[in-house]
Write an enzyme that holds these catalytic residues in place. Structure first.
Site, mmCIF file in Angstrom:
data_model
loop_
_atom_site.group_PDB
_atom_site.id
_atom_site.type_symbol
_atom_site.label_atom_id
_atom_site.label_comp_id
_atom_site.label_asym_id
_atom_site.label_seq_id
_atom_site.Cartn_x
_atom_site.Cartn_y
_atom_site.Cartn_z
ATOM 1 N N LYS A 1 0.850 -1.208 0.000
ATOM 2 C CA LYS A 1 0.000 0.000 0.000
ATOM 3 C C LYS A 1 0.877 1.247 0.000
ATOM 4 O O LYS A 1 2.056 1.184 0.380
ATOM 5 C CB LYS A 1 -0.933 0.036 1.210
ATOM 6 C CG LYS A 1 -0.262 -0.003 2.593
ATOM 7 C CD LYS A 1 0.254 1.314 3.126
ATOM 8 C CE LYS A 1 0.913 1.183 4.493
ATOM 9 N NZ LYS A 1 1.752 2.312 4.879
ATOM 10 N N ASP B 1 -2.135 -1.581 10.651
ATOM 11 C CA ASP B 1 -2.477 -1.565 9.221
ATOM 12 C C ASP B 1 -3.092 -2.876 8.729
ATOM 13 O O ASP B 1 -3.510 -2.962 7.580
ATOM 14 C CB ASP B 1 -1.213 -1.323 8.370
ATOM 15 C CG ASP B 1 -0.676 0.080 8.538
ATOM 16 O OD1 ASP B 1 -1.403 0.931 9.080
ATOM 17 O OD2 ASP B 1 0.470 0.307 8.115
HETATM 18 P P1 ATP Z 1 4.656 -0.524 7.516
HETATM 19 O O1 ATP Z 1 4.296 -0.043 6.189
HETATM 20 O O2 ATP Z 1 3.514 -1.248 8.186
HETATM 21 O O3 ATP Z 1 5.300 0.535 8.361
HETATM 22 P P2 ATP Z 1 7.226 -1.578 7.176
HETATM 23 O O4 ATP Z 1 7.553 -0.910 5.924
HETATM 24 O O5 ATP Z 1 7.801 -1.016 8.438
HETATM 25 O O6 ATP Z 1 5.671 -1.710 7.300
HETATM 26 P P3 ATP Z 1 7.380 -4.427 7.232
HETATM 27 O O7 ATP Z 1 7.589 -5.154 5.954
HETATM 28 O O8 ATP Z 1 6.024 -4.523 7.817
HETATM 29 O O9 ATP Z 1 7.820 -2.985 6.963
HETATM 30 O O10 ATP Z 1 8.472 -4.922 8.269
HETATM 31 C C1 ATP Z 1 8.864 -4.257 9.439
HETATM 32 C C2 ATP Z 1 9.660 -5.235 10.316
HETATM 33 O O11 ATP Z 1 8.791 -6.280 10.722
HETATM 34 C C3 ATP Z 1 10.810 -5.887 9.592
HETATM 35 O O12 ATP Z 1 12.015 -5.253 9.946
HETATM 36 C C4 ATP Z 1 10.769 -7.378 9.989
HETATM 37 O O13 ATP Z 1 11.810 -7.718 10.874
HETATM 38 C C5 ATP Z 1 9.450 -7.570 10.709
HETATM 39 N N1 ATP Z 1 8.520 -8.512 10.037
HETATM 40 C C6 ATP Z 1 7.679 -9.346 10.653
HETATM 41 N N2 ATP Z 1 6.942 -10.048 9.782
HETATM 42 C C7 ATP Z 1 7.322 -9.646 8.547
HETATM 43 C C8 ATP Z 1 6.920 -10.022 7.240
HETATM 44 N N3 ATP Z 1 6.000 -10.962 7.005
HETATM 45 N N4 ATP Z 1 7.501 -9.381 6.200
HETATM 46 C C9 ATP Z 1 8.429 -8.419 6.429
HETATM 47 N N5 ATP Z 1 8.857 -8.063 7.653
HETATM 48 C C10 ATP Z 1 8.315 -8.658 8.710
#
Ligand code: ATP
Length: 302
Positions: free
Chosen positions: A17, A144
């Protein structure tokens, strides 16, 4: 989210998203920020494959990313554990997660994977949870996650105005798919660090400016994009740019391009632009790679 049955179980495409707006409206007593955001799902997907295990094991294999855990720190495992706990179920699953959505990007990859795991686990184990029940579990996993659930089968996760911590989701159908380019600088931004920087800059009483969510939804529903730039905003962009000088360079680069509008997604570090056509999005993605802004992708929104 797209879900299909396979000979072994279920396959789900979990979309990324972007936030067309993200407005912070003050801190709550529980420490979270009250926010209002317009989220738009993208045709840019992680893939999950789930099959039944003979015993109660929950086994996750992750490919396509180096720093994503495969144990109960992963939101996929936590989502399946939460499903089992809610229903007193002890069945097992083997899950293969193929990551394409970068982490620490503000693109909601982990949250979308969690939502995909909830929907697929519900089917794999024939639990029969309703969308409202899945939504309640989603809110315990992350702010989210609920956005990515296909609450309304007419819209799936396409676009929504989300309030509260982000878990109260009001979907709306965008009139058309938008061409989007996403640039992800090599450095990631932990959500907590960006919020901490925001709080440090706003630790005095401040009056939040009103969110223009209804106006954005209207512009999207009518497919008239020219006024989008004046409505888009992200209150976390300033704090994120202050933490990550590479992003300031990316923003300055986009300022010189004839795109519809551009800004940070979520808490970053991904930066995106709404483009005039898919061709323009592809050209900008190429330019971003040439200028070494980071990885880049061109796609349509869902
Ligand atoms: P958001 O847009 O919700 O802020 P984000 O960009 O911070 O998400 P995510 O891909 O949700 O990034 O990952 C954040 C952290 O969560 C990562 O550093 C990872 O260690 C952990 N994590 C847990 N589950 C997952 C997953 N399925 N995919 C990616 N990261 C994950």
């Amino acid at each position: 989210m797209k879900i299909e049955r396979t000979p072994w179980g279920w396959k789900v495409l979990a979309p990324a998203k972007v936030n067309l707006s993200l407005c912070l409206k003050g801190r709550r007593e529980d420490g979270y920020h009250e926010l209002e955001t317009v989220m738009l799902a993208l045709r840019f997907y992680d893939e999950l494959q789930l099959e039944l295990a003979d015993d109660s094991v929950l086994e996750l294999t992750v490919s396509g990313a180096e720093n994503v855990p495969n144990d109960d720190r992963n939101l996929v495992v936590r989502a399946l554990q939460a499903l089992r706990a809610a229903m007193g179920c002890s069945r097992g699953a083997r899950v293969r997660l193929t990551k394409r959505i970068p982490s620490q990007a503000g693109l909601g990859g982990g949250s979308s994977d969690a939502a995909a795991a909830l929907v697929a686990g519900n089917r794999l184990w024939s639990l029969g949870l309703s969308p409202a029940q899945l939504s309640t579990i989603a809110a315990t996993l992350g702010s989210d996650v609920a956005f990515f659930l296909p609450v309304d089968p007419r819209y799936g996760a396409r676009a929504a105005v989300c309030t509260g911590r982000g878990e109260r989701v009001a979907p709306f159908p965008p009139g058309r798919s938008l061409p989007i380019v996403v640039v992800k600088p090599a450095v990631g931004l932990p959500t907590s660090a960006v919020y901490a920087n925001y709080s440090a800059a706003n630790n005095v009483q401040f009056v939040p400016t009103p969110a223009k969510s209804a106006e954005i939804a209207q512009v999207l529903c009518r497919g008239l994009l020219n006024s989008l730039g004046a409505l888009m905003r992200n209150d976390l962009q300033g704090p994120a740019l202050a933490l990550c000088p590479e992003l300031a360079e990316v923003k300055a680069g986009f300022d010189r391009l004839p795109v519809v509008a551009h800004q940070l997604s979520g808490s970053g570090s991904a930066y995106f632009a709404v483009c005039r056509s898919l061709l323009q999005a592809q050209q900008v993605a190429k330019l971003a790679r040439k200028r070494r802004w980071g990885e880049s992708w061109a796609m349509l929104s869902c």
